[in-house]
Design a protein around this motif. Structure first.
Motif, PDB file in Angstrom:
ATOM      1  N   LYS A 117       0.935  -1.058  -0.482  1.00  0.00           N
ATOM      2  CA  LYS A 117       0.543   0.244   0.252  1.00  0.00           C
ATOM      3  C   LYS A 117       1.074   1.235   0.468  1.00  0.00           C
ATOM      4  O   LYS A 117       1.857   1.255   0.692  1.00  0.00           O
ATOM      5  CB  LYS A 117      -1.336  -0.163   1.094  1.00  0.00           C
ATOM      6  N   ILE A 118       0.324   2.244  -0.642  1.00  0.00           N
ATOM      7  CA  ILE A 118       1.214   3.184  -1.393  1.00  0.00           C
ATOM      8  C   ILE A 118       0.948   4.638   0.768  1.00  0.00           C
ATOM      9  O   ILE A 118      -0.841   4.181   0.283  1.00  0.00           O
ATOM     10  CB  ILE A 118       1.007   4.264  -1.892  1.00  0.00           C
ATOM     11  N   ASP A 119       1.763   4.422   0.471  1.00  0.00           N
ATOM     12  CA  ASP A 119       1.336   6.650   1.760  1.00  0.00           C
ATOM     13  C   ASP A 119       2.303   7.319   1.092  1.00  0.00           C
ATOM     14  O   ASP A 119       3.534   7.025   1.236  1.00  0.00           O
ATOM     15  CB  ASP A 119       1.117   5.726   2.569  1.00  0.00           C
ATOM     16  N   PHE A 120       2.173   8.444   2.164  1.00  0.00           N
ATOM     17  CA  PHE A 120       2.817   9.621   2.005  1.00  0.00           C
ATOM     18  C   PHE A 120       3.738   9.737   3.640  1.00  0.00           C
ATOM     19  O   PHE A 120       3.644  10.782   3.657  1.00  0.00           O
ATOM     20  CB  PHE A 120       2.046  10.258   1.658  1.00  0.00           C
ATOM     21  N   SER A 121       3.600   8.771   4.227  1.00  0.00           N
ATOM     22  CA  SER A 121       4.304   9.251   5.271  1.00  0.00           C
ATOM     23  C   SER A 121       5.476   8.953   5.862  1.00  0.00           C
ATOM     24  O   SER A 121       6.546   9.993   6.503  1.00  0.00           O
ATOM     25  CB  SER A 121       4.133   7.871   6.341  1.00  0.00           C
ATOM     26  N   ASP A 122       6.157   8.963   5.171  1.00  0.00           N
ATOM     27  CA  ASP A 122       8.016   9.280   4.900  1.00  0.00           C
ATOM     28  C   ASP A 122       8.046  10.798   4.635  1.00  0.00           C
ATOM     29  O   ASP A 122       9.223  11.430   4.939  1.00  0.00           O
ATOM     30  CB  ASP A 122       8.621   8.441   3.831  1.00  0.00           C
ATOM     31  N   VAL A 123       6.880  11.753   4.458  1.00  0.00           N
ATOM     32  CA  VAL A 123       7.288  12.800   3.898  1.00  0.00           C
ATOM     33  C   VAL A 123       7.465  13.138   5.262  1.00  0.00           C
ATOM     34  O   VAL A 123       8.373  14.487   4.978  1.00  0.00           O
ATOM     35  CB  VAL A 123       5.978  13.655   3.506  1.00  0.00           C
ATOM     36  N   PRO A 124       6.999  13.380   6.590  1.00  0.00           N
ATOM     37  CA  PRO A 124       7.666  14.325   7.792  1.00  0.00           C
ATOM     38  C   PRO A 124       8.286  13.945   7.848  1.00  0.00           C
ATOM     39  O   PRO A 124       9.330  14.133   8.972  1.00  0.00           O
ATOM     40  CB  PRO A 124       6.245  13.793   9.007  1.00  0.00           C
ATOM     41  N   ALA A 125       8.642  12.712   8.260  1.00  0.00           N
ATOM     42  CA  ALA A 125      10.292  12.330   8.332  1.00  0.00           C
ATOM     43  C   ALA A 125      11.314  12.537   7.710  1.00  0.00           C
ATOM     44  O   ALA A 125      12.394  12.887   8.233  1.00  0.00           O
ATOM     45  CB  ALA A 125      10.048  10.212   8.232  1.00  0.00           C
ATOM     46  N   LEU A 126      10.829  13.001   6.728  1.00  0.00           N
ATOM     47  CA  LEU A 126      11.616  13.469   5.042  1.00  0.00           C
ATOM     48  C   LEU A 126      12.045  15.131   6.173  1.00  0.00           C
ATOM     49  O   LEU A 126      13.502  15.696   5.688  1.00  0.00           O
ATOM     50  CB  LEU A 126      11.829  13.410   4.398  1.00  0.00           C
ATOM     51  N   LEU A 127      11.616  15.547   5.905  1.00  0.00           N
ATOM     52  CA  LEU A 127      11.365  16.635   6.738  1.00  0.00           C
ATOM     53  C   LEU A 127      12.064  17.495   8.072  1.00  0.00           C
ATOM     54  O   LEU A 127      13.034  17.702   8.369  1.00  0.00           O
ATOM     55  CB  LEU A 127       9.741  17.569   7.356  1.00  0.00           C
ATOM     56  N   ALA A 128      11.683  15.890   9.400  1.00  0.00           N
ATOM     57  CA  ALA A 128      12.567  15.481  10.147  1.00  0.00           C
ATOM     58  C   ALA A 128      14.360  15.540  10.170  1.00  0.00           C
ATOM     59  O   ALA A 128      15.026  16.101  11.094  1.00  0.00           O
ATOM     60  CB  ALA A 128      12.331  14.815  10.773  1.00  0.00           C
ATOM     61  N   ALA A 129      14.185  14.704   8.702  1.00  0.00           N
ATOM     62  CA  ALA A 129      15.999  14.261   8.980  1.00  0.00           C
ATOM     63  C   ALA A 129      16.538  15.438   8.048  1.00  0.00           C
ATOM     64  O   ALA A 129      17.907  16.065   8.496  1.00  0.00           O
ATOM     65  CB  ALA A 129      16.188  13.417   7.978  1.00  0.00           C
ATOM     66  N   ILE A 130      15.716  16.728   7.297  1.00  0.00           N
ATOM     67  CA  ILE A 130      16.201  17.586   6.638  1.00  0.00           C
ATOM     68  C   ILE A 130      16.542  18.919   7.431  1.00  0.00           C
ATOM     69  O   ILE A 130      17.470  19.613   7.923  1.00  0.00           O
ATOM     70  CB  ILE A 130      15.530  18.482   5.758  1.00  0.00           C
ATOM     71  N   MET A 131      15.160  18.900   8.070  1.00  0.00           N
ATOM     72  CA  MET A 131      15.443  19.753   9.635  1.00  0.00           C
ATOM     73  C   MET A 131      16.490  19.884  10.489  1.00  0.00           C
ATOM     74  O   MET A 131      17.239  20.849  11.030  1.00  0.00           O
ATOM     75  CB  MET A 131      13.442  20.323  10.156  1.00  0.00           C
ATOM     76  N   PHE A 132      16.074  18.702  10.926  1.00  0.00           N
ATOM     77  CA  PHE A 132      17.110  18.389  12.234  1.00  0.00           C
ATOM     78  C   PHE A 132      18.910  17.787  11.840  1.00  0.00           C
ATOM     79  O   PHE A 132      19.273  18.249  12.105  1.00  0.00           O
ATOM     80  CB  PHE A 132      16.765  18.262  13.308  1.00  0.00           C
ATOM     81  N   SER A 133      18.618  16.254  11.967  1.00  0.00           N
ATOM     82  CA  SER A 133      19.414  15.462  11.808  1.00  0.00           C
ATOM     83  C   SER A 133      19.066  13.965  11.052  1.00  0.00           C
ATOM     84  O   SER A 133      17.409  14.293  10.867  1.00  0.00           O
ATOM     85  CB  SER A 133      20.086  15.089  12.764  1.00  0.00           C
ATOM     86  N   PRO A 134      19.501  13.227  10.499  1.00  0.00           N
ATOM     87  CA  PRO A 134      19.344  11.971  10.112  1.00  0.00           C
ATOM     88  C   PRO A 134      18.591  11.460  11.320  1.00  0.00           C
ATOM     89  O   PRO A 134      17.633  10.643  11.122  1.00  0.00           O
ATOM     90  CB  PRO A 134      20.697  11.579   9.101  1.00  0.00           C
ATOM     91  N   MET A 135      19.317  11.343  12.189  1.00  0.00           N
ATOM     92  CA  MET A 135      18.524  10.316  13.291  1.00  0.00           C
ATOM     93  C   MET A 135      17.154  11.165  13.857  1.00  0.00           C
ATOM     94  O   MET A 135      16.221  10.633  14.336  1.00  0.00           O
ATOM     95  CB  MET A 135      19.456  10.613  14.464  1.00  0.00           C
TER      96      MET A 135
END
Length: 192
Positions: A36-54
């Protein structure tokens, strides 16, 4: 102390949004229903870019824990697969972006994340995930090498290519629009 609290609140909010986006999943008509397709990786990408990969990994973990608690089927194979796929996708993006902070670095990261996710999930599905489904859910036919190869090449690989393209297609314009805000957030809170 205040920065830590602010960071926790921001990661919690991004995790909650990721969880809600994960709940809005949908199958593709030409692939098996369990993909199933979902877009839940978008907020994780934002967090990884805003703060850090962790920070991205934390958002991926929290959204999958929440999903398992609310929708889990007993054995968290799907949630664990989603976590691995999400991390494989977001980590290269974050590493490339944090190294140069350019659109080109972001594009290279999205390509690298797609390649890593597709290859890693193909190998893991063939050797671990599909056999785990066979073992835990009594789907013995998934132990057949021909079935595993067919599912991996005919469903898993195309699915992960489509999912990463969909996530990237949503993330790129969102990133362009939010870039000033992302820069401000990363300066206020600092890295994880």
């Amino acid at each position: 102390m205040l920065k830590n609290t602010q960071l926790l609140v921001k990661l919690s909010m991004l995790s909650a949004v990721a969880f809600l986006l994960m709940m809005l999943n949908f199958p593709l008509p030409f692939l098996p229903d369990f993909l199933k397709i979902d877009f839940s990786d978008v907020p994780a990408l934002l967090a990884a870019i805003m703060f850090s990969p962790m920070a991205g990994v934390i958002v991926e973990a929290l959204k999958n824990i929440l999903y398992y608690l609310f929708k889990g089927s007993g054995v968290p194979i799907g949630e664990l697969s989603n976590f691995i796929a999400g991390c494989a996708f977001i980590l290269p993006v974050a590493f490339f972006y944090h190294k140069r902070k350019t659109k080109g670095a972001l594009a290279k990261g999205l390509v690298a994340g797609t390649v890593l996710m597709v290859l890693l999930l193909a190998v893991l599905n063939y050797f671990l995930i599909l056999p785990a489904y066979a073992w835990f859910f009594g789907m013995d036919y998934m132990l057949d090498p021909a079935v595993k190869l067919g599912l991996t090449t005919g469903a898993i690989i195309p699915f992960n290519l489509i999912k990463s393209a969909c996530v990237a297609a949503l993330f790129i314009p969102l990133f362009v629009k939010l870039k000033p805000w992302i820069r401000q957030q990363s300066m206020q809170t600092g890295p994880v």
